[in-house]
Structures are given as C-alpha cells and as structure tokens.
Design a protein around this motif. Structure first.
Motif, PDB file in Angstrom:
ATOM      1  N   CYS A 192       0.829  -1.203   0.000  1.00  0.00           N
ATOM      2  CA  CYS A 192       0.000   0.000   0.000  1.00  0.00           C
ATOM      3  C   CYS A 192       0.864   1.254   0.000  1.00  0.00           C
ATOM      4  N   ILE A 202      -8.836   2.894  -4.061  1.00  0.00           N
ATOM      5  CA  ILE A 202      -8.670   2.687  -2.623  1.00  0.00           C
ATOM      6  C   ILE A 202      -8.017   1.345  -2.333  1.00  0.00           C
ATOM      7  N   THR A 203      -8.307   0.330  -3.149  1.00  0.00           N
ATOM      8  CA  THR A 203      -7.713  -0.986  -2.897  1.00  0.00           C
ATOM      9  C   THR A 203      -6.216  -1.009  -3.183  1.00  0.00           C
ATOM     10  N   LEU A 219     -10.435  -3.794   4.188  1.00  0.00           N
ATOM     11  CA  LEU A 219     -11.517  -3.037   3.566  1.00  0.00           C
ATOM     12  C   LEU A 219     -12.830  -3.827   3.631  1.00  0.00           C
ATOM     13  N   ALA A 252      -4.142   4.070   6.385  1.00  0.00           N
ATOM     14  CA  ALA A 252      -4.846   4.298   5.117  1.00  0.00           C
ATOM     15  C   ALA A 252      -5.359   5.734   5.034  1.00  0.00           C
ATOM     16  N   LEU A 294      -4.297   8.502   2.033  1.00  0.00           N
ATOM     17  CA  LEU A 294      -5.234   9.273   1.226  1.00  0.00           C
ATOM     18  C   LEU A 294      -5.085  10.772   1.498  1.00  0.00           C
ATOM     19  N   ILE A 332     -12.047   8.929  -7.213  1.00  0.00           N
ATOM     20  CA  ILE A 332     -11.846   7.625  -6.582  1.00  0.00           C
ATOM     21  C   ILE A 332     -12.744   6.601  -7.262  1.00  0.00           C
ATOM     22  N   ILE A 351     -14.982   1.785   0.437  1.00  0.00           N
ATOM     23  CA  ILE A 351     -14.478   2.749  -0.542  1.00  0.00           C
ATOM     24  C   ILE A 351     -15.261   4.051  -0.446  1.00  0.00           C
ATOM     25  N   PHE A 405     -14.252   6.139   2.644  1.00  0.00           N
ATOM     26  CA  PHE A 405     -13.032   6.926   2.432  1.00  0.00           C
ATOM     27  C   PHE A 405     -13.286   8.095   1.476  1.00  0.00           C
ATOM     28  N   THR A 406     -14.046   7.827   0.416  1.00  0.00           N
ATOM     29  CA  THR A 406     -14.333   8.867  -0.563  1.00  0.00           C
ATOM     30  C   THR A 406     -15.059  10.041   0.072  1.00  0.00           C
TER      31      THR A 406
END
Length: 393
Positions: free
Chosen positions: A41, A70-71, A79, A135, A139, A155, A166, A169-170
């Motif tokens: 990552c 994101i992955t 996740l 994480a 980001l 994203i 996802i 996070f977005t």
C-alpha cells in the motif's frame, strides 16, 4: 525512481500532450489494485503521488483528473472488514457507534444490498485500527498533493463486497477537502446497481445541507458477472439491474439529475461512457473521412447540458472514455464544445491486466442495441489492447 517507472511516466506525458494538442485531456490512472499489506500500500501510494506530481510538467489543465483506487492504498482484507461493520451499523445502529469512523456522507440507501454481512462482525482489533489510520494518512497525503498541484482526484468504484469501505473513504475525503464550488475529490457511482439512483440522491442531498460541493463520476459498472454469480451462490436477489436497458435508464436519470443540480449550484459531474446514445445530443461527429449525424432520441446528456448552458469552460461537466475507445464520440463532443477526457491507465502489464479485462467485459455486456454502437465499439475493442499495452509497456 526506477527506470521502468520513469519510462512509463515519459510515455504517459507524451500521450497527454498528444491528446491536449487534439483538444482532449487525460485522466491519469496508475492502475494497480487489491494490495495485500501495508508495504505494498505504501509503495502504491508513492506511485500515485508521483503521478500527481507529474502533472506539473504538462500544460495547465491538460490533465483533468488523477484516478485513485482505494484498494491500492488499503489492504483488501481490512476493507472488507470495514465494509461489513458499516453495513451492520446502518442496519442495526448501536448505542456505541463505530469509534474509528470519521465524519462522512451517506453510504447506503434502504434499497442497498446487505447480504455480504450475514452475521454480526467483530470489532476492529487494535492492529486493524492502526492499519485504518495508516490508510487515512495515505489518502490525506495524496489529496494534499492534489490540492497543491491543482488537479482533482476521482476515486474509482469496485465490487459491492468492499464498496461501502471505498465510499466511506471517498466521502470522508469529500468532507475534508471539498470547499467552495469546485470539488477536489470525486466519487464514483455505478449505474448498473439497483440502488445507484437513491444513493446518489441521498449523498448529494446530505452534501448540500453541509454546504459541500460534491463530484461524481457516473459509470455503468464493470463487475457484472462476478456480482451476479455471488448473489446466485447465496440465493439472494442480484444487486444488478435486470436488463441492459434498465442500466441505461438509470445512467441517464442519474446524469439528468446531476446536470440539473450542477447547472445552478456547486459540484461536478464526469460522464464516463462508451455508449453513443447516452453521450449524444443532436451532434455532428466528424472524422477524417465521414460525417455521422446522431439524432437526439430524448433528453440525453449532451443535449441537456447544452440547454442548461454547461460547456467546456464551466468545469461542471466532463465526458470521459477509455483511451483507444469511442474516439468518434469523443471528438464529436469536443466539436460540440464540451470538455472531453480519455482515461489513461498505466502500470506493469501483468498487474494492470485485470482492469483491462473488466473494461472489455463491461463494454461487451453494456453496449447499446444500435447497430452503429456495436459496429464502432467492436472495431475499437480490437484496437484497445494494442493502444493500452503501448502506454503501459
């Protein structure tokens, strides 16, 4: 920077410049995904940062967006855990909300699929919470660099087993970074999902109440076969629309709604489509040896955007398609005065191939029924691999 990566960056820069000279822009996508640990990552996050930084060596505005998966910056196993906990909290709100959860926007609608989480998941361990914090930091670093470089990020969406994480996070990044009238962070909505329209509406409504400009990339979707296979194996209803026409209808309705919203308020919309009927209004698309006139069969995106006064200079709307595909549509939209980008995935061929295979599957399964669509798209599908392999070498 290793020689292989430097070579890919140089090829990418030349491609963007070529697009820019033809009146198009590039969407840069370091296409790795499904990282398994923090070390991979971290490496992927550094490649995304270099991608953002590379835009400084290009003509201003020649890059419309940098794409983030994101992955690539979050271990997939974690996740899935986060997605399960988010589902459980939505369906069974507890008196002790998820302690690690930061301020975000709505992730689910009542009609969303929840079959991925059949049993109550255990809380995140201390180690998992630490990885979650890492994480967030990755980001944050990417978004800070994007803000500094004046290039927005979009994203990508992925399959429904991990999409809640996802979206979390977005929308956390949306709350943190989207200010004024122009979004820095865009999310992705997959119109082949039955709950797409309702989720889009609820997220946009919540953002409006918070005074946030929200941006969406609207796509049809690229996990059709795997989504239906999983639902069938569990004996539950598929989250995918029952027909291609239902998907097209959802895409067009979501596009129409967002065009209305951004024409009179803050926000932005990316229409990522290779489908001629969704992209067209009454346009004349010119190539070197042919003029193709597409008649408007309804209030499609281009015609509606033109009626609303949304043009190339508004930063409200961008049409997008994969590099090497739907070029007739791209240049037709450019000629009609719209902003148009080509999606430029790059990276090691062996690692980016799953992405390319999904694009081929998506376009095979979601073509319009028109003979013109099929003729042009099948011609371009044959050329796609050669174009992209040249880019990602």
């Amino acid at each position: 920077m290793n020689i292989s990566l430097l070579g890919r960056i140089l090829v990418r820069l030349r491609t963007v410049k070529k697009l820019w000279e033809s009146g198009l822009r590039g969407m840069l996508d370091y296409g790795l995904e499904h990282a398994v640990d923090n070390e991979s990552c971290d490496k992927n996050a550094q490649q995304v940062l270099k991608t953002v930084e590379s835009t400084q060596f290009l003509p201003p505005s020649s890059v419309s967006f940098v794409v983030v998966k994101i992955t690539a910056i979050f271990p997939v196993s974690l996740l899935k855990r986060v997605s399960g906990l988010l589902r459980r909290e939505y369906k069974n709100p507890s008196s002790y909300p998820l302690q690690w959860m930061r301020k975000t926007l709505p992730i689910f609608a009542e009609c969303s699929a929840f079959y991925h989480t059949l049993q109550k998941p255990s809380p995140l361990t201390t180690t998992e919470e630490h990885d979650l914090e890492l994480a967030h930091k990755r980001l944050t670093t990417i978004c800070d660099k994007a803000l500094e470089s004046n290039v927005p990020v979009v994203i990508d969406a992925e399959d429904t087993s991990i999409q809640p994480g996802i979206d979390y996070f977005t929308y956390w990044a949306t709350v943190k970074y989207n200010k004024g009238t122009k979004p820095l962070v865009y999310g992705t909505v997959q119109a082949y999902l039955k709950d797409a329209g309702q989720r889009l509406f609820e997220t946009k409504t919540a953002a409006d109440k918070m005074g946030l400009p929200v941006g969406f990339k609207l796509v049809r979707g690229a996990y059709l076969s795997s989504e239906r296979k999983l639902a069938h194996s569990l004996g539950v209803e598929s989250p995918i629309h029952n027909s291609i026409n239902d998907t097209h209808h959802c895409f067009n309705e979501c596009a129409s709604y967002m065009l209305d919203e951004v024409s009179s308020g803050p926000g932005g919309l990316i229409l990522a489509t290779h489908n001629l009927e969704s992209g067209k209004g009454t346009l004349i698309m010119k190539t070197e040896d042919e003029n193709i006139i597409f008649r408007k069969r309804g209030k499609m995106a281009a015609g509606k955007a033109r009626d609303l006064g949304i043009g190339k200079d508004s930063d409200k709307l961008e049409f997008a398609s994969l590099y090497g595909m739907a070029d007739a549509m791209s240049f037709g939209l450019r000629n009609a005065g719209f902003g148009v980008s080509k999606y430029l995935p790059f990276g090691p061929v062996s690692e980016i191939m799953p992405y390319l295979l999904r694009r081929a599957e998506e376009n095979k399964g979601l073509l319009s029924s028109s003979n013109l669509d099929k003729h042009l798209m099948m011609k371009e599908l044959k050329e796609e691999s050669e174009c992209l392999c040249f880019m990602i070498g």
